[in-house]
Design an enzyme around this catalytic site. Sequence first.
Site, PDB file in Angstrom:
ATOM      1  N   ILE A  64       0.609  -1.257  -0.072  1.00 32.07           N
ATOM      2  CA  ILE A  64      -0.196  -0.008  -0.071  1.00 32.07           C
ATOM      3  C   ILE A  64       0.980   1.383  -0.205  1.00 32.07           C
ATOM      4  O   ILE A  64       1.205   1.493   0.521  1.00 32.07           O
ATOM      5  CB  ILE A  64      -1.285  -0.103   1.237  1.00 32.07           C
ATOM      6  CG1 ILE A  64      -1.967  -1.241   1.696  1.00 32.07           C
ATOM      7  CG2 ILE A  64      -1.816   1.760   0.971  1.00 32.07           C
ATOM      8  CD1 ILE A  64      -2.585  -1.109   2.836  1.00 32.07           C
ATOM      9  N   CYS A 109       5.133  -2.756   2.767  1.00 35.52           N
ATOM     10  CA  CYS A 109       5.213  -3.339   2.210  1.00 35.52           C
ATOM     11  C   CYS A 109       3.774  -4.572   2.598  1.00 35.52           C
ATOM     12  O   CYS A 109       3.316  -5.269   3.730  1.00 35.52           O
ATOM     13  CB  CYS A 109       6.349  -4.241   3.013  1.00 35.52           C
ATOM     14  SG  CYS A 109       7.749  -3.223   1.969  1.00 35.52           S
ATOM     15  N   GLU A 145       3.973  -7.773   3.452  1.00 38.50           N
ATOM     16  CA  GLU A 145       4.400  -8.849   4.507  1.00 38.50           C
ATOM     17  C   GLU A 145       4.107  -8.413   5.115  1.00 38.50           C
ATOM     18  O   GLU A 145       3.483  -8.652   6.472  1.00 38.50           O
ATOM     19  CB  GLU A 145       6.084  -9.263   4.062  1.00 38.50           C
ATOM     20  CG  GLU A 145       6.543  -8.317   4.379  1.00 38.50           C
ATOM     21  CD  GLU A 145       7.323  -8.227   2.375  1.00 38.50           C
ATOM     22  OE1 GLU A 145       6.471  -7.751   1.431  1.00 38.50           O
ATOM     23  OE2 GLU A 145       7.802  -7.752   2.407  1.00 38.50           O
ATOM     24  N   CYS A 205      12.409  -5.966   2.888  1.00 38.59           N
ATOM     25  CA  CYS A 205      13.432  -4.979   3.263  1.00 38.59           C
ATOM     26  C   CYS A 205      13.830  -5.328   4.177  1.00 38.59           C
ATOM     27  O   CYS A 205      13.170  -6.201   5.374  1.00 38.59           O
ATOM     28  CB  CYS A 205      12.255  -3.937   2.853  1.00 38.59           C
ATOM     29  SG  CYS A 205      11.536  -3.229   3.747  1.00 38.59           S
ATOM     30  N   CYS A 208      10.975  -5.310   7.128  1.00 40.15           N
ATOM     31  CA  CYS A 208      10.205  -6.369   7.051  1.00 40.15           C
ATOM     32  C   CYS A 208      10.602  -7.492   8.262  1.00 40.15           C
ATOM     33  O   CYS A 208      10.412  -7.922   8.787  1.00 40.15           O
ATOM     34  CB  CYS A 208       9.370  -7.115   5.997  1.00 40.15           C
ATOM     35  SG  CYS A 208       8.747  -5.637   5.030  1.00 40.15           S
TER      36      CYS A 208
HETATM   37  N1  THU Z   1       7.548  -4.096  -1.668  1.00 35.93           N
HETATM   38  C1  THU Z   1       7.083  -4.921  -0.732  1.00 35.93           C
HETATM   39  O1  THU Z   1       5.280  -5.120  -0.561  1.00 35.93           O
HETATM   40  N2  THU Z   1       7.491  -5.840  -0.403  1.00 35.93           N
HETATM   41  C2  THU Z   1       8.651  -6.669  -0.848  1.00 35.93           C
HETATM   42  O2  THU Z   1       8.865  -7.446  -0.032  1.00 35.93           O
HETATM   43  C3  THU Z   1       9.775  -6.065  -1.699  1.00 35.93           C
HETATM   44  C4  THU Z   1       8.971  -4.176  -1.908  1.00 35.93           C
HETATM   45  C5  THU Z   1       6.820  -3.172  -2.352  1.00 35.93           C
HETATM   46  C6  THU Z   1       7.017  -1.443  -1.065  1.00 35.93           C
HETATM   47  C7  THU Z   1       6.388  -0.608  -2.963  1.00 35.93           C
HETATM   48  O3  THU Z   1       5.469  -0.943  -2.860  1.00 35.93           O
HETATM   49  C8  THU Z   1       7.101  -1.374  -3.718  1.00 35.93           C
HETATM   50  O4  THU Z   1       7.190  -2.674  -3.124  1.00 35.93           O
HETATM   51  C9  THU Z   1       8.465  -0.867  -4.673  1.00 35.93           C
HETATM   52  O5  THU Z   1       9.799  -1.165  -3.689  1.00 35.93           O
END
Ligand code: THU
Length: 131
Positions: free
Chosen positions: A43, A53, A55, A86, A89
């Site tokens: 989101i 993120c 997760e 990241c 997370c």
């Molecule tokens: N993102 C995630 O939701 N999970 C991950 O494991 C890597 C990155 C998202 C965050 C952001 O909305 C987009 O990916 C680009 O970084």
Amino acid sequence: MNEKKMIDIAKEVLENAYAPYSKYRVGAVVKTSSGKLYTGCNIENMSFGLTVCAERVAIFKAVSDGEKSITKVVIVSDGDSTPIPCGACLQVMSEFSDENLEIIVSSRDSKLEKFRLIDLLPRPFKLCKEG
Ligand code: THU
């Protein structure tokens, strides 16, 4: 609930991603010790630092439902890059799991890859002397 099924659910939930800035859609599913599944998608926000993120959304849904122990995380993206979690997370995962937490990731074209939390975050921050 097998792995294939969790991957299919993650692919479904990434359709709900709100990612107008990166255009990188991510879906996640976490499994808790009691066997329940919780889903999340990324989101984003116009104030980029507020983005959450997929997760972390899934983990916070689990915790807010009273589930404080997770055993598996599946993260799927329909973009080119592998959605390796990241640092933020990984630290959140370490709060609600042990170092053997299984993390399964896959992107549009990449092969599925599997890790343990300890592989990706060997030294999480802990408020104690152990480790
Ligand atoms: N993102 C995630 O939701 N999970 C991950 O494991 C890597 C990155 C998202 C965050 C952001 O909305 C987009 O990916 C680009 O970084």
